[in-house]
Design a protein around this motif. Sequence first.
Motif, PDB file in Angstrom:
ATOM      1  N   LEU A 291       0.829  -1.194   0.000  1.00  0.00           N
ATOM      2  CA  LEU A 291       0.000   0.000   0.000  1.00  0.00           C
ATOM      3  C   LEU A 291       0.873   1.256   0.000  1.00  0.00           C
ATOM      4  CD1 LEU A 291      -2.667  -1.154   2.626  1.00  0.00           C
ATOM      5  CD2 LEU A 291      -2.684  -1.431   0.139  1.00  0.00           C
ATOM      6  N   ALA A 292       0.238   2.415  -0.138  1.00  0.00           N
ATOM      7  CA  ALA A 292       0.979   3.675  -0.196  1.00  0.00           C
ATOM      8  C   ALA A 292       1.771   3.920   1.086  1.00  0.00           C
ATOM      9  CB  ALA A 292       0.014   4.830  -0.441  1.00  0.00           C
ATOM     10  N   SER A 293       1.308   3.395   2.209  1.00  0.00           N
ATOM     11  CA  SER A 293       2.001   3.567   3.488  1.00  0.00           C
ATOM     12  C   SER A 293       3.233   2.686   3.612  1.00  0.00           C
ATOM     13  CB  SER A 293       1.038   3.263   4.633  1.00  0.00           C
ATOM     14  OG  SER A 293       0.613   1.899   4.558  1.00  0.00           O
ATOM     15  N   GLY A 294       3.416   1.758   2.663  1.00  0.00           N
ATOM     16  CA  GLY A 294       4.507   0.802   2.744  1.00  0.00           C
ATOM     17  C   GLY A 294       4.097  -0.517   3.366  1.00  0.00           C
ATOM     18  N   THR A 682      -5.736   2.366   1.819  1.00  0.00           N
ATOM     19  CA  THR A 682      -6.402   1.560   2.832  1.00  0.00           C
ATOM     20  C   THR A 682      -5.536   1.492   4.104  1.00  0.00           C
ATOM     21  OG1 THR A 682      -7.468   0.200   1.151  1.00  0.00           O
ATOM     22  CG2 THR A 682      -7.363  -0.709   3.370  1.00  0.00           C
ATOM     23  N   GLY A 683      -6.166   1.792   5.221  1.00  0.00           N
ATOM     24  CA  GLY A 683      -5.452   1.708   6.488  1.00  0.00           C
ATOM     25  C   GLY A 683      -4.769   2.991   6.907  1.00  0.00           C
ATOM     26  N   SER A 684      -4.474   3.899   5.957  1.00  0.00           N
ATOM     27  CA  SER A 684      -3.790   5.142   6.309  1.00  0.00           C
ATOM     28  C   SER A 684      -4.700   6.354   6.206  1.00  0.00           C
ATOM     29  CB  SER A 684      -2.560   5.342   5.412  1.00  0.00           C
ATOM     30  OG  SER A 684      -2.937   5.349   4.040  1.00  0.00           O
ATOM     31  N   ALA A 685      -5.822   6.221   5.505  1.00  0.00           N
ATOM     32  CA  ALA A 685      -6.777   7.333   5.404  1.00  0.00           C
ATOM     33  C   ALA A 685      -8.155   6.758   5.133  1.00  0.00           C
ATOM     34  CB  ALA A 685      -6.378   8.294   4.284  1.00  0.00           C
ATOM     35  N   ALA A 686      -9.140   7.220   5.890  1.00  0.00           N
ATOM     36  CA  ALA A 686     -10.502   6.736   5.682  1.00  0.00           C
ATOM     37  C   ALA A 686     -11.185   7.505   4.562  1.00  0.00           C
ATOM     38  CB  ALA A 686     -11.310   6.856   6.971  1.00  0.00           C
ATOM     39  N   PHE A 687     -10.867   8.819   4.445  1.00  0.00           N
ATOM     40  CA  PHE A 687     -11.520   9.664   3.454  1.00  0.00           C
ATOM     41  C   PHE A 687     -10.499  10.543   2.754  1.00  0.00           C
ATOM     42  CE2 PHE A 687     -14.550   8.949   6.924  1.00  0.00           C
ATOM     43  CZ  PHE A 687     -15.589   8.363   6.228  1.00  0.00           C
ATOM     44  N   VAL A 688     -10.859  10.971   1.551  1.00  0.00           N
ATOM     45  CA  VAL A 688     -10.040  11.916   0.797  1.00  0.00           C
ATOM     46  C   VAL A 688     -10.951  13.002   0.242  1.00  0.00           C
ATOM     47  CG1 VAL A 688      -8.248  10.253   0.174  1.00  0.00           C
ATOM     48  CG2 VAL A 688     -10.248  10.532  -1.298  1.00  0.00           C
ATOM     49  N   ASP A 689     -10.373  14.141  -0.072  1.00  0.00           N
ATOM     50  CA  ASP A 689     -11.111  15.269  -0.654  1.00  0.00           C
ATOM     51  C   ASP A 689     -10.923  15.228  -2.164  1.00  0.00           C
ATOM     52  OD1 ASP A 689     -12.274  17.624  -1.425  1.00  0.00           O
ATOM     53  OD2 ASP A 689     -11.140  18.899  -0.044  1.00  0.00           O
TER      54      ASP A 689
END
Length: 806
Positions: A291-294, A682-689
């Motif tokens: 994922l983006a978080s590694g 997934t796992g690092s942010a629930a929502f985005v703008d």
Amino acid sequence: MNFQNAIFRARQVRAALLCGGALLAMTGPAQAARDAAGADAAAAAPAAADASGDGVGEIVVTARYRQESAQKVPIGITTLSGDTISQQGAFNLKQVVQQFPSLNIQGFSGRNQTITIRGLGTNAGGTNDGLEQGVGLYVDGVYRPRTGSVITDLVDIDNIQLLRGPQGTLFGKNTVAGAVDIKTRLPTFEPEVVGEISYGNYNAIRAYASVDAKVNDDVAVRVSYLHSSRDGLIYNTVYKQDWDNFNNNAVRFDALYKPTTNFKLRIIADYSKQTGDMGFQSVAAVLPTVLASGTEVRGFYRRSADVGYVPIAIDPFARKVDLNSGQYDKMPSWGVQAQADLDLGTFNLTSISAYRNWKWLPNYDGDQFGADIATQGIVTTRQQQVSQEFRITSPAGKTIEYTAGLYYFWQKANDDQLSLYATDASGWLTTPNTTSPTAAASALPEAALNGLGAYSKVIPQTWSYAAYSQATWNISPRFRLTGGLRFTYEHKTGSYNAFPTGTYASLDSFPLAQQAAIAARRNVLAPTGSYSASKNTNNLSWNTVAAYDLGDNIHAYASYSRGYKSPGINLVAQSNGVSIFVKPERVDDYEVGVKSRLLNGHLELNADLFWADDNNYQANFVNTTVTPNVQYITNVGKLRSRGVEVDARATPFDGLSLTLSGIYNDAYYVSYKRAQAPYLLTGSAAFVDLSGRPASGAPKWSVNGTAEYVRHAGPVDVYIGGDGSYRSGFYAAVNLDPFSYVPGYALFGLHAGVRAQGGRWDISGWVRNLTNKDYFNTKTVNSTYGIVTAALGEPRLYGLTLRTRF
């Protein structure tokens, strides 16, 4: 229940009133002898040649319930004749969509189809019965709320009109994006037999026959039958069969009663049924495990190994799947309708009564690949509807021209939803989402979920009542003002009842230490719950139009319209935190356009600029952060659609006809601050703008062009033509997940043939998707299974068609 009985009693009263009105008209004073074919044939015809026989043929439409040139109707409108459609080898609405650049249809089954115009409507390629269409689908004046009832083979089509922008002050049902108005051929008082047979690759067969007969001087009837079938386009490696096949049969009875020149009654009854091993998706890609978080997660291949499943190669355009459960669908549909028209000279009265019944009876592989996680994942739908419209229309050519009407609509969907879990469910769904070597051993035992079924009964209903009117003031021969109003009152109800079902092991058969975890997992996958809800709403919508003739053949207009879509209703487990009702949708649409006829009628060039602000945009949404994924309706926020459309037709010289149409559409989210984060977050942010980002399901560029050359050769015409279309890429998911991106694609087609002058016979060959382009219709990101699934576009299709008329 009492309210329901009252509705059905009211339907019987309306039918009696309609019959009574028809009898009154039939027993009134007789009129002068009529020309049996004249007015009716003109009303049905979408186009007529210029009086001079030179130049682009004039298109006559009835979009405002009176015959008028499409060039003088101050809205964006595109018309295709039935003959044009069939010559290109297009036999259903999804194939015709390439001819309408502003129109987009996404989906993968008879039920799961969504439709947009200029990026507005309903998106994401899936259906939710609590959500109304933003695009109105009409067949002979009757609203069809289910796209699936219209996407099968087209029968007796005279023309298809695409009206862009909010409709409601003229049509029975209010729509925020536009309308697809399908007209069928009227029965004729001249006996006629029409036959057509086509054969193409994949053993495609289409056989159609219709018989027109004059019963007496007052009654003409048409009986039509259509059969179409095709072998599968996708090979199932488990069953060793070609799937994505279909078998369609349709029959239609159409009767026209016209005892006088000022009255006619048309009664239509139709039945169709589609069956086939179809409605599934292909695995288009495997999601990355980092994922983006590694963080590294347990993806598709590792989970497959956990349960002993060996996937086939991931190559969607190899057109192979390994679905190991049945995928046989049935979609029967039938209806009856009656339209009575009475011309009293000073105004016309119209009544349209209809009842329709549509069913979707699927047998779906729940996981859509070869593991035994979910052997079934189905929504069986039984939908029925009743509609009644009364309309009064003034004659054309008066200083004030007006239309007013009353509209009633009731629909009920009865949905049985079932997910049935199998031997691989525990190993796949309960293994921790980590790459630890011991993670698989932490899964619940196989018997914990094997045989568990999740069942829910969902019943949404709508009662809609509306009054609408529109009037045009012809201030001068060149200047006209139009205004319209619509008041809508709706009562919506819904019920939800869910409980576990199936044959599965009892809790006390497991060790005590595992029972709590097994019970918790079963409650998540197969919840228990029951509730009902209702809501009343009312709304006032409108439109205003100013039209000015800059010359005899140049017409300009400017308009402002307010469109409205009623609240959606979510009938899902309340534990998911989803609101039962979502806010109604409101669209403010601004347009300016010019329609012109140039070069002595050899060129017709139309263009319009549009700007639409959609507040509380309602969208299908799939929550992929829970297992199983939950689909529901949400208010995205504010969406804006703005751009330019161009339509052109030309005849540079005798025999050559050219068309070009296109749209540039800058559709984007003005405000969408709490969109579900895409898979990689997934796992690092629930929502985005997503404010300022492109809207989903809306290609920025769409273009279509056609060319046909006809050469007269004695008693026959020889013709050859081609068509091409291009759509730029778009995101299929509402949250613009990058893995839902559908790349742009161009499609081309050819047709050629010979026909007798006068139309007695016609033989032609055609090819669609000439270059055999691989393209996607829609995509879905499924984080539970770690894959991207997709509906594939059709490969190259070609065939021969023989038509005869006598």
